[in-house]
Design a protein around this motif. Structure first.
Motif, PDB file in Angstrom:
ATOM      1  N   MET A   1      -6.561  57.754  -5.004  1.00 43.29           N
ATOM      2  CA  MET A   1      -5.155  58.159  -4.917  1.00 43.29           C
ATOM      3  C   MET A   1      -4.808  59.006  -6.140  1.00 43.29           C
ATOM      4  SD  MET A   1      -1.741  55.779  -4.450  1.00 43.29           S
ATOM      5  CE  MET A   1      -2.203  55.284  -2.800  1.00 43.29           C
ATOM      6  N   THR A   2      -3.974  60.007  -5.944  1.00 42.12           N
ATOM      7  CA  THR A   2      -3.621  60.901  -7.044  1.00 42.12           C
ATOM      8  C   THR A   2      -2.720  60.203  -8.051  1.00 42.12           C
ATOM      9  OG1 THR A   2      -1.738  61.718  -5.789  1.00 42.12           O
ATOM     10  CG2 THR A   2      -3.808  62.927  -5.562  1.00 42.12           C
ATOM     11  N   VAL A   3      -2.630  60.816  -9.228  1.00 42.18           N
ATOM     12  CA  VAL A   3      -1.777  60.256 -10.281  1.00 42.18           C
ATOM     13  C   VAL A   3      -0.309  60.422  -9.936  1.00 42.18           C
ATOM     14  CG1 VAL A   3      -1.153  60.450 -12.715  1.00 42.18           C
ATOM     15  CG2 VAL A   3      -3.551  60.622 -12.027  1.00 42.18           C
ATOM     16  N   ILE A   4       0.050  61.547  -9.301  1.00 43.36           N
ATOM     17  CA  ILE A   4       1.442  61.793  -8.906  1.00 43.36           C
ATOM     18  C   ILE A   4       1.443  62.560  -7.587  1.00 43.36           C
ATOM     19  CG2 ILE A   4       1.560  63.934 -10.250  1.00 43.36           C
ATOM     20  CD1 ILE A   4       4.531  63.221 -10.786  1.00 43.36           C
ATOM     21  N   ARG A   5       2.362  62.185  -6.687  1.00 49.88           N
ATOM     22  CA  ARG A   5       2.411  62.792  -5.365  1.00 49.88           C
ATOM     23  C   ARG A   5       3.377  63.970  -5.338  1.00 49.88           C
ATOM     24  NH1 ARG A   5       3.482  56.955  -2.815  1.00 49.88           N
ATOM     25  NH2 ARG A   5       4.716  56.952  -4.727  1.00 49.88           N
ATOM     26  N   PRO A   6       3.230  64.888  -4.333  1.00 47.38           N
ATOM     27  CA  PRO A   6       4.071  66.098  -4.307  1.00 47.38           C
ATOM     28  C   PRO A   6       5.566  65.814  -4.306  1.00 47.38           C
ATOM     29  CG  PRO A   6       2.214  66.342  -2.807  1.00 47.38           C
ATOM     30  CD  PRO A   6       2.178  64.922  -3.297  1.00 47.38           C
ATOM     31  N   PHE A   7       5.999  64.824  -3.496  1.00 44.47           N
ATOM     32  CA  PHE A   7       7.435  64.583  -3.428  1.00 44.47           C
ATOM     33  C   PHE A   7       7.981  64.060  -4.765  1.00 44.47           C
ATOM     34  CE2 PHE A   7       6.712  60.094  -3.100  1.00 44.47           C
ATOM     35  CZ  PHE A   7       7.935  59.464  -3.262  1.00 44.47           C
ATOM     36  N   GLU A   8       7.126  63.387  -5.544  1.00 46.14           N
ATOM     37  CA  GLU A   8       7.551  62.919  -6.869  1.00 46.14           C
ATOM     38  C   GLU A   8       7.641  64.077  -7.850  1.00 46.14           C
ATOM     39  OE1 GLU A   8       5.542  58.496  -6.350  1.00 46.14           O
ATOM     40  OE2 GLU A   8       4.387  60.170  -7.160  1.00 46.14           O
ATOM     41  N   VAL A   9       6.780  65.078  -7.688  1.00 49.63           N
ATOM     42  CA  VAL A   9       6.884  66.280  -8.513  1.00 49.63           C
ATOM     43  C   VAL A   9       8.221  66.969  -8.270  1.00 49.63           C
ATOM     44  CG1 VAL A   9       5.888  68.566  -8.944  1.00 49.63           C
ATOM     45  CG2 VAL A   9       4.389  66.604  -8.585  1.00 49.63           C
ATOM     46  N   VAL A  10       8.641  67.021  -6.996  1.00 52.40           N
ATOM     47  CA  VAL A  10       9.921  67.655  -6.639  1.00 52.40           C
ATOM     48  C   VAL A  10      11.101  66.865  -7.203  1.00 52.40           C
ATOM     49  CG1 VAL A  10      11.422  68.278  -4.707  1.00 52.40           C
ATOM     50  CG2 VAL A  10       8.964  68.719  -4.564  1.00 52.40           C
ATOM     51  N   LEU A  11      11.005  65.535  -7.176  1.00 50.46           N
ATOM     52  CA  LEU A  11      12.162  64.697  -7.526  1.00 50.46           C
ATOM     53  C   LEU A  11      12.318  64.430  -9.019  1.00 50.46           C
ATOM     54  CD1 LEU A  11      12.147  61.953  -4.746  1.00 50.46           C
ATOM     55  CD2 LEU A  11      13.848  63.739  -5.094  1.00 50.46           C
ATOM     56  N   LEU A  12      11.213  64.161  -9.708  1.00 51.75           N
ATOM     57  CA  LEU A  12      11.318  63.606 -11.056  1.00 51.75           C
ATOM     58  C   LEU A  12      11.971  64.567 -12.041  1.00 51.75           C
ATOM     59  CD1 LEU A  12       8.002  61.583 -11.430  1.00 51.75           C
ATOM     60  CD2 LEU A  12      10.328  60.728 -11.253  1.00 51.75           C
ATOM     61  N   GLY A  13      11.699  65.864 -11.938  1.00 53.13           N
ATOM     62  CA  GLY A  13      12.317  66.818 -12.861  1.00 53.13           C
ATOM     63  C   GLY A  13      13.835  66.795 -12.787  1.00 53.13           C
ATOM     64  N   PRO A  14      14.434  67.089 -11.578  1.00 55.96           N
ATOM     65  CA  PRO A  14      15.900  67.029 -11.470  1.00 55.96           C
ATOM     66  C   PRO A  14      16.491  65.665 -11.810  1.00 55.96           C
ATOM     67  CG  PRO A  14      14.956  68.149  -9.570  1.00 55.96           C
ATOM     68  CD  PRO A  14      13.811  67.575 -10.340  1.00 55.96           C
ATOM     69  N   LEU A  15      15.777  64.586 -11.429  1.00 57.42           N
ATOM     70  CA  LEU A  15      16.321  63.249 -11.681  1.00 57.42           C
ATOM     71  C   LEU A  15      16.369  62.923 -13.169  1.00 57.42           C
ATOM     72  CD1 LEU A  15      14.764  61.116  -8.800  1.00 57.42           C
ATOM     73  CD2 LEU A  15      17.173  61.706  -9.121  1.00 57.42           C
ATOM     74  N   TRP A  16      15.314  63.248 -13.910  1.00 53.98           N
ATOM     75  CA  TRP A  16      15.338  62.955 -15.337  1.00 53.98           C
ATOM     76  C   TRP A  16      16.332  63.841 -16.075  1.00 53.98           C
ATOM     77  CZ3 TRP A  16      14.248  58.886 -17.898  1.00 53.98           C
ATOM     78  CH2 TRP A  16      13.284  57.993 -17.452  1.00 53.98           C
ATOM     79  N   ILE A  17      16.491  65.094 -15.651  1.00 51.26           N
ATOM     80  CA  ILE A  17      17.513  65.955 -16.250  1.00 51.26           C
ATOM     81  C   ILE A  17      18.897  65.359 -16.010  1.00 51.26           C
ATOM     82  CG2 ILE A  17      18.631  68.211 -16.100  1.00 51.26           C
ATOM     83  CD1 ILE A  17      15.867  69.393 -15.499  1.00 51.26           C
ATOM     84  N   ILE A  47      11.955  55.814  -8.735  1.00 47.80           N
ATOM     85  CA  ILE A  47      10.950  56.822  -8.395  1.00 47.80           C
ATOM     86  C   ILE A  47       9.831  56.826  -9.428  1.00 47.80           C
ATOM     87  CG2 ILE A  47      10.549  59.273  -8.002  1.00 47.80           C
ATOM     88  CD1 ILE A  47      12.135  57.933  -5.814  1.00 47.80           C
ATOM     89  N   THR A  48      10.196  56.692 -10.702  1.00 47.25           N
ATOM     90  CA  THR A  48       9.188  56.735 -11.774  1.00 47.25           C
ATOM     91  C   THR A  48       8.209  55.572 -11.664  1.00 47.25           C
ATOM     92  OG1 THR A  48      10.790  57.821 -13.231  1.00 47.25           O
ATOM     93  CG2 THR A  48       8.874  56.826 -14.267  1.00 47.25           C
ATOM     94  N   VAL A  49       8.738  54.377 -11.381  1.00 49.24           N
ATOM     95  CA  VAL A  49       7.875  53.201 -11.270  1.00 49.24           C
ATOM     96  C   VAL A  49       6.909  53.333 -10.089  1.00 49.24           C
ATOM     97  CG1 VAL A  49       7.905  50.727 -10.731  1.00 49.24           C
ATOM     98  CG2 VAL A  49       9.452  51.646 -12.446  1.00 49.24           C
ATOM     99  N   GLY A  50       7.330  54.074  -9.050  1.00 50.16           N
ATOM    100  CA  GLY A  50       6.476  54.226  -7.877  1.00 50.16           C
ATOM    101  C   GLY A  50       5.402  55.283  -7.998  1.00 50.16           C
ATOM    102  N   VAL A  51       5.399  56.069  -9.080  1.00 51.54           N
ATOM    103  CA  VAL A  51       4.348  57.069  -9.272  1.00 51.54           C
ATOM    104  C   VAL A  51       2.998  56.352  -9.366  1.00 51.54           C
ATOM    105  CG1 VAL A  51       3.436  58.815 -10.873  1.00 51.54           C
ATOM    106  CG2 VAL A  51       5.896  58.710 -10.389  1.00 51.54           C
ATOM    107  N   PRO A  52       1.995  56.766  -8.577  1.00 53.67           N
ATOM    108  CA  PRO A  52       0.723  56.010  -8.540  1.00 53.67           C
ATOM    109  C   PRO A  52       0.122  55.736  -9.908  1.00 53.67           C
ATOM    110  CG  PRO A  52       0.767  57.636  -6.792  1.00 53.67           C
ATOM    111  CD  PRO A  52       2.005  57.867  -7.601  1.00 53.67           C
TER     112      PRO A  52
END
Length: 411
Positions: A1-17, A47-52
């Motif tokens: 399994m990857t370290v981070i999934r595509p939908f998390e890449v889309v979400l985490l930037g705007p969410l942390w900002i 979302i952060t806790v769910g990152v693989p």
């Protein structure tokens, strides 16, 4: 399994900002700001806790297999509770009575701990998935059915309450940022309902070979709906603030453009510039309002020195240079103001009574002030013409033009 999934890449930037920006508002006494900040922070944590990669690290550190799934869902349910409370604060006194609203608030406050306890109990009674498996795809057991029923029912109830409040208040809200924000939140609740319905449908039919999608297709659809819901929520809560930031930026830009004209008038007619309390000096709306009034008052005071002959000759020369319409009117007014300021500096007598027309829209009568935005835009155009080299050359060339009655009296 990857370290981070595509939908998390889309979400985490705007969410942390959004999280970092909203945390500044927790220091205010406004409960809505605290609820908003809490909701954004909880969503970001879920979302952060769910990152693989993060999930595997946490489960290895705690020794509790699959515990990040429980944490993600507890953060999500807490964020939903904050969203409901935020919308109720936003619509208080408009949608529902305060007495019934306070009773429901008490029930809501008590229900979250009960739901969290039931969810945790069902989770620890369920068979644990390994690090690479999704909790939703485990073999069906009574605790797993109980776990997902509690989670989806609470989430669906929260979406129902939020959607109903947003829709009812959206109808009453005037056109503007608030209505746009509520439109985003209505769309978010609709997307959230699809998310809940999709998971519930898989839970009921997926284990009986009725589900048309593969496990991978189901997870991709779930992640897409979740990402859409969260992005719409972030857009809804951020929109009024973004509109305010844009308005403040335009106000500051207009203040910078008005400054040369305001300073020139203030030096020539200092009585029109009043002291501003320090606590208001950083408010662009108040500052711009004061600048517009002070510039308009200064133009009114200088109007008797604005000679008709200078005005006519300035219009002729500037029109021959290609200026038309509002730009021509603003440039003529700027030339007249420069001429009036020159005469004011060389004049020690009391200013004469006005015998020449005031520049258009100078505010000589209450009705002349007009709309503040329109007046500000017109003065901004005059201020830009005031420092235009071509306008300065025309004003300098017209210093020797024979003056009319007003100019003669001024001398």
């Amino acid at each position: 399994m990857t370290v981070i999934r595509p939908f998390e890449v889309v979400l985490l930037g705007p969410l942390w900002i959004a999280t970092v920006y909203s945390l500044r508002r927790t220091l205010t006494k406004d409960p809505r700001s605290a609820l908003l900040s809490g909701m954004v922070t909880l969503i970001t944590l879920s979302i952060t806790v769910g990152v693989p990669g993060i999930r595997r690290a946490l489960e290895t550190a705690t020794g509790a297999e699959g515990v990040t799934t429980l944490l993600t869902h507890l953060f999500s349910l807490s964020a939903m509770t904050c969203l409901i409370a935020f919308i109720r604060h936003l619509t208080r006194g408009t949608v529902e009575g305060s007495v019934s609203g306070s009773r429901r608030s008490t029930v809501r406050t008590l229900s979250l701990p009960v739901v969290a306890a039931a969810l945790s109990t069902a989770f620890f009674l369920s068979p644990r998935p390994d690090a690479e498996a999704h909790f939703l795809t485990q073999a069906p057991t009574t605790p797993i059915y109980a776990y997902w029923s509690v989670y989806l029912l609470y989430l669906g109830w929260g979406m129902s309450v939020s959607g109903r409040l947003c829709y009812r208040y959206r109808i009453q809200a005037p056109p503007g940022p608030l209505r746009t924000s509520l439109n985003f939140l209505c769309a978010a609740t609709a997307s959230g309902f699809l998310y809940v319905a999709h998971r519930a449908a898989f839970l009921v039919t997926g284990q009986r070979d009725f589900w048309p999608l593969s496990i991978g297709g189901m997870l991709a659809t779930t992640q897409t709906l979740l990402a859409l819901t969260l992005l719409l929520i972030v857009a809804g809560i951020a929109w009024p603030g973004l509109v305010d930031l844009g308005r403040a930026r335009r106000r500051r830009r207009r203040l910078r453009r008005l400054r040369p004209l305001w300073e020139a008038i203030g030096q020539a007619v200092p009585e029109v510039v009043l002291p501003l309390p320090p606590e208001l000096s950083g408010a662009p709306d108040v500052l711009l309002y004061r600048r517009i009034i002070e510039i308009s008052d200064g133009i009114l005071v200088l109007a008797p020195l604005c000679d008709g002959a200078v005005r006519a000759e300035a219009r002729r020369r500037l029109a021959s240079a290609g200026l038309t319409d509002a730009r021509l009117d603003a440039a003529v007014e700027a030339v007249c103001l420069r001429s009036a300021l020159d005469r004011k500096r060389s004049c020690t007598d009391v200013l004469p009574e006005r015998e020449t027309p005031l520049p258009a829209g100078s505010g000589s009568e209450p009705d002349d002030v007009g709309d503040g935005e329109e007046q500000g835009a017109r003065l901004e155009l005059v201020a830009r013409s005031f420092v235009n080299p071509a306008v300065i050359r025309v004003a300098t060339a017209l210093q020797d033009v024979p003056t009319g009655t007003a100019g003669a009296n001024a001398r």
